[in-house]
Design a protein around this motif. Structure first.
Motif, short mmCIF file in Angstrom:
data_model
loop_
_atom_site.label_atom_id
_atom_site.label_comp_id
_atom_site.label_asym_id
_atom_site.label_seq_id
_atom_site.Cartn_x
_atom_site.Cartn_y
_atom_site.Cartn_z
N TRP A 147 0.81 -1.22 0.00
CA TRP A 147 0.00 0.00 0.00
C TRP A 147 0.84 1.26 0.00
N LYS A 152 1.26 1.02 -7.50
CA LYS A 152 0.18 0.10 -7.18
C LYS A 152 -1.06 0.86 -6.69
N MET A 156 -4.82 0.31 -8.12
CA MET A 156 -5.90 -0.09 -7.22
C MET A 156 -6.93 1.02 -7.05
N TYR A 160 -10.89 0.55 -7.47
CA TYR A 160 -11.73 0.94 -6.34
C TYR A 160 -12.85 1.88 -6.79
N ASN A 381 -5.91 1.03 3.44
CA ASN A 381 -6.60 1.12 2.15
C ASN A 381 -6.52 2.57 1.69
N HIS A 512 -11.26 -3.58 2.32
CA HIS A 512 -11.92 -2.80 1.29
C HIS A 512 -12.96 -1.85 1.87
N THR A 529 -2.98 -7.20 -0.84
CA THR A 529 -2.78 -6.36 -2.02
C THR A 529 -3.15 -7.11 -3.29
N ALA A 533 -6.53 -6.34 -5.74
CA ALA A 533 -6.27 -6.00 -7.14
C ALA A 533 -7.06 -6.88 -8.10
#
Length: 571
Positions: A147, A152, A156, A160, A381, A512, A529, A533
């Motif tokens: 994160w 990344k 993500m 999201y 997150n 999440h 992670t 994804a």
């Protein structure tokens, strides 16, 4: 005659006065009956009063006796307590924070560069400060790979917001998620996928056998590709093993290319990068590719929305130079380590957080908007967190448009009604000489809380005026927040949680739905992670989150929450 009449009248008067029918005599008898009770009644009355008096005297004597017995026992127990039950902070230890923080001096042993650039007009939106132990190298590396990795995050973040956009019109009138239905869909999907894989694999095997038997050329054969989901059906291929058998160096001169030759003709002996780039710019075949390269450069040069730094102290042992050398190498390699000159221990976590506020105040005062303080066993997150902070910043800007109002925001997982722990074997033990109150003030869990830059300065100023207390979250977000100028009120945010993450699948959906997840080891951090994804997993987690929100809106659940608030210490 006259005397007789007078005598008669006097006698008559006396007789009337002394008769039973006289009202004076009647009242006198009644008065005598009330004022002078019988001996039996008097005896009963005295007996009742004596019993009550004896009971009262007995209770008073017992209370005084218990108090007199408790005082020497309490004093004896207090005298038997060691002076340094809180390691490093005994009764005689100076608890003036200014002595250790040294606000007028630079105390950082090493610090990153260009984290908060004061010369840029655009502020850094979020700075994440991870309080890490000196020996947790694996945890810091896992954060950098998961994160804390900005590339990344971009990937993500797209997933999201895509799944949020997909279900934005959900009206909470039906359930989006059902375990039975999802199990059937997954089973049918896997069966269909396996059948399709065999249907594609068998023709390819037949064609390969036919080509080997006939020994025909395969230059004009159209290329066949398998889908990404079918990689498990392909044979394993070890590139190192295959290349290791080659003894001759291949010659690449015969390969034609519309990009360049390696190296370009005329620059074999002069690997000057500028000349190579000038040659490429003159090539007509590259002109159509130049805009794409420029776009990629622009994307790479965009200022990031957040940055991550790690805050450390010194190793516990003075002679442990190996750990310190590894920290120096880590700092030189990644440039994201802040190390202060105090012993890194649990009872010094408060000092670590004050040093964080000091570094932010001195280096990032007006160049960052929000700060997240967290630990190295937390999964953040980041898309969820930034989305939450964006909404809050937008609301604040709309309310204070045209003014110079300062933003005082302090949010996290709020804890109310907590009492000091008097058990010396407990991790959160708090002796009387450290905190004399019966109840702690409202505070945020130290696993993760977000604050604005103005709050950071206010808390830092308050910390310098407050005696040291070894429990960091209570000291910073409770005591210092109450003594700050202006007074800062910590607010609860449902996306923050200090609960453990749990298993991989529940942890993924929990991560999440929330901004923070606690007690996540490095290998689980990498697994989360990968799961978040995955589009299918993310879709499932979003449906679970919305279905749970729909259930929480039920009247019985609202009543349950209300009754739970009455009997518990929840905020």
């Amino acid at each position: 005659m006259g005397d007789d009449c007078q005598y008669y009248d006097s006698r008559s008067y006396n007789s009337l006065r002394d008769s039973d029918d006289s009202p004076t005599l009647s009242n006198r008898h009644e008065y005598r009956r009330v004022a002078y009770p019988t001996k039996k009644e008097e005896r009963q009355r005295r007996s009742t009063f004596s019993v009550l008096a004896k009971f009262f005297i007995f209770c008073t004597g017992m209370i005084v006796f218990c108090v007199l017995m408790y005082i020497p026992v309490y004093n004896k127990a207090s005298n038997q307590l060691t002076k340094d039950l809180v390691v490093g902070w005994s009764k005689q230890t100076n608890r003036d924070t200014k002595v250790y923080v040294q606000p007028n001096n630079v105390t950082a042993i090493q610090e990153p560069r260009n984290i908060c650039n004061k010369h840029k007009q655009n502020k850094l939106f979020l700075l994440i400060v991870v309080c890490s132990s000196t020996i947790n190298f694996d945890s810091r590396m896992a954060i950098r790979e998961t994160w804390g990795n900005y590339k990344k995050y971009l990937t993500m973040s797209k997933l999201y917001h895509a799944v949020k956009e997909k279900y934005k019109n959900y009206n909470y009138s039906y359930d989006l998620y059902s375990e039975t239905a999802d199990f059937i869909n997954v089973t049918s999907y896997r069966s269909k996928r396996d059948i399709s894989s065999f249907s594609q694999l068998l023709p390819e095997l037949a064609k390969a056998l036919q080509d080997n038997l006939v020994k025909d050329k395969t230059e004009n054969v159209p290329e066949k590709r398998f889908e990404d989901d079918d990689n498990s059906m392909l044979p394993e291929f070890d590139m190192n093993q295959e290349l290791g058998d080659q003894t001759e160096i291949p010659n690449y001169d015969y390969y034609d290319s519309n990009v360049m030759k390696i190296p370009p003709k005329g620059y074999e002996d002069n690997p000057d990068l500028e000349k190579v780039l000038n040659l490429l710019r003159k090539d007509k075949n590259l002109k159509e590719n130049l805009p794409k390269i420029k776009e990629e450069d622009e994307v790479g040069n965009i200022d990031p929305e957040y940055k991550v730094v790690f805050l450390l102290g010194l190793p516990g042992n003075d002679n442990d130079s190996a750990i310190q050398n590894k920290i120096l190498e880590e700092s030189e390699r990644y440039g994201d380590v802040i190390q202060e000159g105090f012993i890194d221990s649990y009872n010094n976590l408060t000092l670590k957080s004050i040093m964080m506020l000091k570094w932010i105040t001195n280096n990032c005062n007006d160049s960052v908007r929000y700060i997240l303080k967290t630990d190295d066993d937390m999964y953040i997150n980041v898309p969820n967190l930034i989305d939450n902070l964006r909404n809050r910043s937008r609301d604040f800007d709309n309310k204070t448009r045209g003014t110079r109002a300062k933003e005082y925001m302090l949010i996290g997982d709020l804890i109310c009604g907590a009492r000091p722990v008097l058990d010396s074997s407990n991790k959160w033990y708090s002796p009387r000489y450290m905190y004399g109150g019966r109840v702690y003030p409202k505070y945020l869990s130290g696993t993760g809380y977000a604050l604005s830059s103005h709050v950071a300065r206010a808390l830092y100023d308050a910390a310098l005026r407050t005696n040291y207390f070894h429990l960091e979250d209570i000291f910073i977000t409770g005591m210092c927040a109450g003594r700050a100028r202006p007074r800062i009120v910590p607010r609860d945010d449902p996306t923050f949680s200090y609960q453990a993450a749990g298993g991989p699948a529940p942890a993924a959906c929990g991560a999440h739905a929330r901004a923070t997840a606690h007690r996540v080891p490095p290998h689980t951090m990498r697994l989360l992670t990968r799961l978040l994804a995955d589009k299918r997993m993310l879709d499932k987690c979003e449906r679970m989150r919305l279905t749970k929100m729909k259930q929480e809106q039920h009247r019985l659940y609202v009543l349950y929450r209300f009754l739970r608030l009455l009997v518990s210490n929840e905020c």
